[in-house]
Scaffold this active site. Sequence first.
Site, PDB file in Angstrom:
ATOM      1  N   CYS A  58       0.865  -1.179   0.000  1.00  0.00           N
ATOM      2  CA  CYS A  58       0.000   0.000   0.000  1.00  0.00           C
ATOM      3  C   CYS A  58       0.906   1.234   0.000  1.00  0.00           C
ATOM      4  O   CYS A  58       1.734   1.415   0.897  1.00  0.00           O
ATOM      5  CB  CYS A  58      -0.922   0.008   1.221  1.00  0.00           C
TER       6      CYS A  58
ATOM      7  N   CYS B 195       0.576   3.377   3.154  1.00  0.00           N
ATOM      8  CA  CYS B 195       1.200   2.732   4.316  1.00  0.00           C
ATOM      9  C   CYS B 195       2.723   2.893   4.247  1.00  0.00           C
ATOM     10  O   CYS B 195       3.380   3.078   5.271  1.00  0.00           O
ATOM     11  CB  CYS B 195       0.810   1.259   4.408  1.00  0.00           C
TER      12      CYS B 195
ATOM     13  N   ASP C 102      -0.217  16.596  -1.811  1.00  0.00           N
ATOM     14  CA  ASP C 102      -0.420  15.707  -2.955  1.00  0.00           C
ATOM     15  C   ASP C 102       0.699  15.931  -3.965  1.00  0.00           C
ATOM     16  O   ASP C 102       1.092  17.069  -4.247  1.00  0.00           O
ATOM     17  CB  ASP C 102      -1.791  15.978  -3.604  1.00  0.00           C
TER      18      ASP C 102
ATOM     19  N   HIS D  65      -4.771   1.297   8.314  1.00  0.00           N
ATOM     20  CA  HIS D  65      -5.186   1.075   6.923  1.00  0.00           C
ATOM     21  C   HIS D  65      -6.663   0.707   6.831  1.00  0.00           C
ATOM     22  O   HIS D  65      -7.114  -0.263   7.439  1.00  0.00           O
ATOM     23  CB  HIS D  65      -4.353  -0.049   6.269  1.00  0.00           C
TER      24      HIS D  65
ATOM     25  N   GLY E 207     -13.294   7.098  -8.809  1.00  0.00           N
ATOM     26  CA  GLY E 207     -11.990   7.637  -9.195  1.00  0.00           C
ATOM     27  C   GLY E 207     -10.892   7.383  -8.176  1.00  0.00           C
ATOM     28  O   GLY E 207      -9.856   8.053  -8.195  1.00  0.00           O
TER      29      GLY E 207
ATOM     30  N   THR F 293      -7.715   5.888  -6.794  1.00  0.00           N
ATOM     31  CA  THR F 293      -6.542   5.210  -7.367  1.00  0.00           C
ATOM     32  C   THR F 293      -5.648   4.611  -6.288  1.00  0.00           C
ATOM     33  O   THR F 293      -4.899   3.678  -6.567  1.00  0.00           O
ATOM     34  CB  THR F 293      -5.706   6.173  -8.233  1.00  0.00           C
TER      35      THR F 293
ATOM     36  N   HIS G 242      -8.370   8.184   2.186  1.00  0.00           N
ATOM     37  CA  HIS G 242      -7.742   9.514   2.231  1.00  0.00           C
ATOM     38  C   HIS G 242      -8.764  10.569   1.863  1.00  0.00           C
ATOM     39  O   HIS G 242      -9.689  10.314   1.081  1.00  0.00           O
ATOM     40  CB  HIS G 242      -6.529   9.588   1.305  1.00  0.00           C
TER      41      HIS G 242
ATOM     42  N   HIS H 144      -9.002  14.448   0.330  1.00  0.00           N
ATOM     43  CA  HIS H 144      -8.318  15.542  -0.356  1.00  0.00           C
ATOM     44  C   HIS H 144      -8.828  16.862   0.225  1.00  0.00           C
ATOM     45  O   HIS H 144     -10.049  17.112   0.208  1.00  0.00           O
ATOM     46  CB  HIS H 144      -8.660  15.540  -1.851  1.00  0.00           C
TER      47      HIS H 144
HETATM   48  P1  5GP Z   1      -7.382   9.173  -5.402  1.00  0.00           P
HETATM   49  O1  5GP Z   1      -7.355   9.276  -6.901  1.00  0.00           O
HETATM   50  O2  5GP Z   1      -7.137   7.764  -4.941  1.00  0.00           O
HETATM   51  O3  5GP Z   1      -8.570   9.809  -4.752  1.00  0.00           O
HETATM   52  O4  5GP Z   1      -6.162  10.065  -4.892  1.00  0.00           O
HETATM   53  C1  5GP Z   1      -4.855   9.601  -4.815  1.00  0.00           C
HETATM   54  C2  5GP Z   1      -3.964  10.822  -4.777  1.00  0.00           C
HETATM   55  O5  5GP Z   1      -2.693  10.412  -4.361  1.00  0.00           O
HETATM   56  C3  5GP Z   1      -3.806  11.510  -6.127  1.00  0.00           C
HETATM   57  O6  5GP Z   1      -4.268  12.851  -6.026  1.00  0.00           O
HETATM   58  C4  5GP Z   1      -2.310  11.429  -6.398  1.00  0.00           C
HETATM   59  O7  5GP Z   1      -1.800  12.598  -6.998  1.00  0.00           O
HETATM   60  C5  5GP Z   1      -1.738  11.202  -5.018  1.00  0.00           C
HETATM   61  N1  5GP Z   1      -0.496  10.460  -5.012  1.00  0.00           N
HETATM   62  C6  5GP Z   1      -0.229   9.314  -5.714  1.00  0.00           C
HETATM   63  N2  5GP Z   1       1.020   8.884  -5.434  1.00  0.00           N
HETATM   64  C7  5GP Z   1       1.536   9.782  -4.535  1.00  0.00           C
HETATM   65  C8  5GP Z   1       2.799   9.857  -3.863  1.00  0.00           C
HETATM   66  O8  5GP Z   1       3.701   9.025  -4.031  1.00  0.00           O
HETATM   67  N3  5GP Z   1       2.987  10.906  -3.033  1.00  0.00           N
HETATM   68  C9  5GP Z   1       2.013  11.844  -2.821  1.00  0.00           C
HETATM   69  N4  5GP Z   1       2.321  12.848  -1.984  1.00  0.00           N
HETATM   70  N5  5GP Z   1       0.810  11.788  -3.429  1.00  0.00           N
HETATM   71  C10 5GP Z   1       0.584  10.766  -4.271  1.00  0.00           C
HETATM   72 ZN    ZN Z   2      -2.461   1.518   3.538  1.00  0.00          ZN
END
Ligand code: 5GP
Ligand code: ZN
Length: 113
Positions: free
Chosen positions: A4, A7, A30, A46, A92, A94, A99, A101
Amino acid sequence: MDNCLFCKIIAGEIPSAKVYEDDKLLAFKDINPQAPVHILIIPKEHFDSVNALDETSAPIVGDIMLLAKRLADEFHLEAGYRLITNIGENGGQTVKHLHFHLIGGVKLAEKMC
Ligand code: 5GP
Ligand code: ZN
């Protein structure tokens, strides 16, 4: 949890720009910001997403909301901001670690999808 990304960030195995940390929560910038302020707030425990929460996890969600408010104040988002959590493929999501935002610093689009 193994494999993860968040994590690994919590464990310090992957670097992040931290803006807040305590024993239960971590907040960091981010890597691909969608606005001048784009912070991710995560529990250290987690959970795959909101769908993994139950009555016992209600307190951590409250803690996340209160931290979002504090960070919004710290990052001068008095004019408003958005707090978003994506769930599942159609939502959406990923990264499969719960988490939120925290997005602001600009007038955000009225259309949400
Ligand atoms: P989701 O699309 O799952 O809601 O948001 C995942 C977020 O994690 C995305 O906005 C992406 O830019 C951010 N993200 C992905 N990998 C990393 C990383 O390695 N470091 C940081 N700080 N953010 C990440
Ligand atoms: Zn995790």
